[in-house]
Structures are given as C-alpha cells and as structure tokens.
Design a protein around this motif. Structure first.
Motif, PDB file in Angstrom:
ATOM      1  N   ARG A  37       0.817  -1.216   0.000  1.00  0.00           N
ATOM      2  CA  ARG A  37       0.000   0.000   0.000  1.00  0.00           C
ATOM      3  C   ARG A  37       0.848   1.262   0.000  1.00  0.00           C
ATOM      4  NH1 ARG A  37      -3.776  -0.975   5.045  1.00  0.00           N
ATOM      5  NH2 ARG A  37      -4.399   1.163   4.499  1.00  0.00           N
ATOM      6  N   ASN A  42       0.803   0.826  -6.000  1.00  0.00           N
ATOM      7  CA  ASN A  42      -0.544   1.066  -5.505  1.00  0.00           C
ATOM      8  C   ASN A  42      -0.892   2.547  -5.453  1.00  0.00           C
ATOM      9  OD1 ASN A  42      -2.911  -0.292  -4.473  1.00  0.00           O
ATOM     10  ND2 ASN A  42      -2.506   0.715  -2.518  1.00  0.00           N
ATOM     11  N   ASP A  92      -8.146  -2.986  -1.360  1.00  0.00           N
ATOM     12  CA  ASP A  92      -7.219  -3.071  -2.502  1.00  0.00           C
ATOM     13  C   ASP A  92      -6.254  -4.243  -2.379  1.00  0.00           C
ATOM     14  OD1 ASP A  92      -8.372  -0.790  -3.606  1.00  0.00           O
ATOM     15  OD2 ASP A  92      -6.987   0.543  -2.541  1.00  0.00           O
TER      16      ASP A  92
END
Length: 377
Positions: A37, A42, A92
């Motif tokens: 992340r 990302n 995600d």
C-alpha cells in the motif's frame, strides 16, 4: 508499519556486475496487505508498469540458474503470506476482497464462494471474505457499446448504481426534478459475461448504414460493418463526394473541454468495392493541391520580380536627361547625407542630467548658514 517515517517499502539488492533486483518480499512481514500500500504500484494507475520498466533496466541480459531460484523463492514467500487479520488490510488487496470495499462499478460473480469471515470488532457482524478473482468490472449499456459490445437481451443487471448528484443550475429550478432523481433506481450495469460483440448492420448495395446524425459509430475497429472499410484521411470525404460514392463519416469518440463535448470524426466508411477508387481520388486531390501550391508560389515570385523591374524602369526614366557626371555627384551627395544622418543619431545627447550634490562635511546644516540661500546679518 505504523511509523510513516520508518517504512521498509523498497529493498533493492545489487550485484557486482551492476544488476539489481527488488527483494522487498523477502524482508517484510506482510508485503501484500501492508507494504504494498505504500509503494508506487498502488499509488497510481500506471505505477506497477512504471516500476517494472525501471527495474527492467537493471536486469541481467541472460538470467542464470540462481536468478530463477531466487525468483521462485520470492513468489513462494508472497504466496505463503497469511490472510489479513483486520478489515482495513483487505482494501485493494490483490488476493482477497470484502463486499464493503467494492468500488462503484465492481460486482461479485453470481457463484462467488466465500473463503472465510472476519469481524470489524467485538459485537460487529461477520463479513464474508471473497477471492479477488471473483470480482468483476460492470459497465453501463452505453459504456459497453463504446467498447464494441452490446448487452444480451433479457439480461438482469448485475448491479444498480445510484446516479451522481448534480448541482442545481440556479436557485429557481423546480425542486420536483430533484425528487424524481431521488426516486429513480439508478443506472443498471452489466458484466462482460452478459454482453456479446457488437455487429453493425452490413453494407448493402453500396449503401453505408448511418445513425440519426448521418454518421456511423466506430469507437473500435470491430464496429466496422461487414462489407465496409474505414479510410482514415482528411480528404476521404471530399474524394467520395467527387466520385458520387455513398459514405458515412466515422465517429471515433468525443473530445471534452470543460463540461462540453464535441464529436471526433476521423475518416469515412465506404463500401469495400469503392476503396481503391477512393484512395486513387485522394492521391489525385493531393497532387492537385501540390500543383496549386506550386502555382501560388510561382505567382508570388513573378509579382515580386515585376515590382522590381518596374522600379528599375522608373529609375531609368528619372535619370534619362541627366549626364553621367551629374548623376555620380548626386549619388555621392546622397551618401554623404546618409552618413551625416547616421552620425547625428549616434551622437551623445546634450541634455543635462540631474544629479544630487553631496558635500563632504557631515556637520553641514542649513540653519547654520541662514537657510534658504540667504545670509542673515
């Protein structure tokens, strides 16, 4: 991983030959659920492609056996990573997904089976955990049409997306319009499994099918009608008009500036049997334009030469009754006057510049000397 100032987001290993490899997965505890992340993959849509391009420049030209073993090891480390333990880490996540984290145009397939459950806290209901591969992208009918696909008949929408709230144009707008929008169920969206490739009406007897605006929708190459051909050239429509061939301007998209959109027309669609004639006419029109440009330049050159020759003739007529010596004297006088004008322009200005007078006596005072330039008895 809670300290933003101390994150192990990237671990790059370099070898003696200058090659490098990303080995972050080997040294992080939760690469997929936490470390990923904070990486560029990302952060933006094309981040993963950009990072792959960067590291590709450091790869070995011919990987050896040790490189292959190391790659398999890193893949295994990522595959053995356990399932996240809190709800936030599922957002995600490349392998798992929660229904609460699905985006506006994401839906679960009908036969999706949960891989587990998780709770957001004590006393909170359990949420099902699904595989990311069971999440599909759903689009509206118009969006699928612009991608060259159409929804199958009698298909049930995979999801109803609420319409986005639009601001009022003015304070005098009727409030009943807002009430009707709120009562509306929204827009139906469908997955790719509920669509098929769009097939445009075929070209028959040299006639190209058109929409109500006189164009033909051609967002993707697969939308070209059977028996037709797409000719991309700025002079294609003119060539078809000259030949008297039926054609349709190709609508390939829209260009948006602010809130206003304009159609983008790129080339034409004609019957395939007229393709060779159209291309020949385009070549002929290009040759005609080239010849017209050459003729335009020729006329410009002739006009300049005509002006120059007329000037010479006028000069000869003016000096026709003047002797050679007198002509030479007049030319020398003209040169002297030109030189004098140049000297006058380059001469320094005789305008006096103002400046402040500074005295060397720091104790100078106007009152000691009477002030105002007058002496007091």
């Amino acid at each position: 991983m809670t300290d933003k100032e101390n994150l192990m987001s990237y671990v790059i290993a370099f070898e003696a030959d200058g090659s490098a490899k990303d080995v972050t997965r080997r040294y992080t505890k939760a690469y997929t659920s936490k470390t990923r992340r904070w990486r560029v993959e990302n952060a933006s849509e094309g981040g993963e492609r950009w990072w792959h391009k960067v590291m590709k420049s450091y790869q070995k030209i011919v990987p050896d056996v040790l490189d292959q073993i190391e790659d398999n090891e890193l893949v295994g480390v990522e595959a053995r990573e356990p399932m996240p333990r809190n709800v936030q880490d599922f957002k995600d996540h490349p392998i798992y997904a929660l229904e609460r984290h699905l985006r506006r145009h994401e839906v679960l397939i009908r036969d999706a089976k949960p891989s587990g459950t998780i709770s957001a806290g004590r006393g909170m209901p359990l949420e099902k955990i699904y595989r990311r591969r069971d999440v599909k992208i759903a689009r509206t009918v118009d969006k699928w049409y612009r991608m060259g696909r159409e929804v199958l008949p009698n298909e049930i929408p995979a999801k109803w997306v609420p319409k986005r709230a639009q601001p009022k144009k003015s304070r005098y707008d009727d409030d009943r319009e807002d009430e009707r929008e709120k009562d509306d169920a929204g827009m139906p969206i469908y997955t790719i499994d509920q669509t098929e490739q769009y097939e445009a009406p075929p070209v028959r007897d040299g006639k190209v099918p058109k929409n109500k605006f006189g164009n033909i929708d051609l967002y993707v190459p697969s939308m070209i009608p059977r028996g037709g051909v797409h000719i991309e050239h700025e002079q294609a429509s003119r060539a078809a008009y000259v030949l008297g061939v039926d054609y349709a301007p190709a609508l390939t998209g829209f260009s948006f500036k602010g809130r206003q959109g304009s159609a983008v027309l790129n080339g034409i669609v004609v019957a395939k049997e007229y393709e060779e004639a159209i291309r020949g006419a385009i070549e002929g029109l290009a040759n005609m334009e080239q010849e017209a440009e050459i003729e335009k330049r020729r006329q410009t050159v002739l006009r300049v030469w005509r002006k120059f020759i007329m000037g010479l003739r006028i000069r000869e007529r003016v000096w026709a009754g003047v002797g050679e010596d007198e002509r030479m004297e007049a030319e020398r006088e003209a040169e002297r006057e030109a030189g004098l004008d140049a000297e006058i322009e380059d001469a320094p200005s005789d305008v006096t510049e103002e400046f402040d007078m500074v005295t060397g006596d720091d104790d100078y005072n106007d009152e000691d000397y009477g002030g105002g330039g007058f002496l007091v008895d």
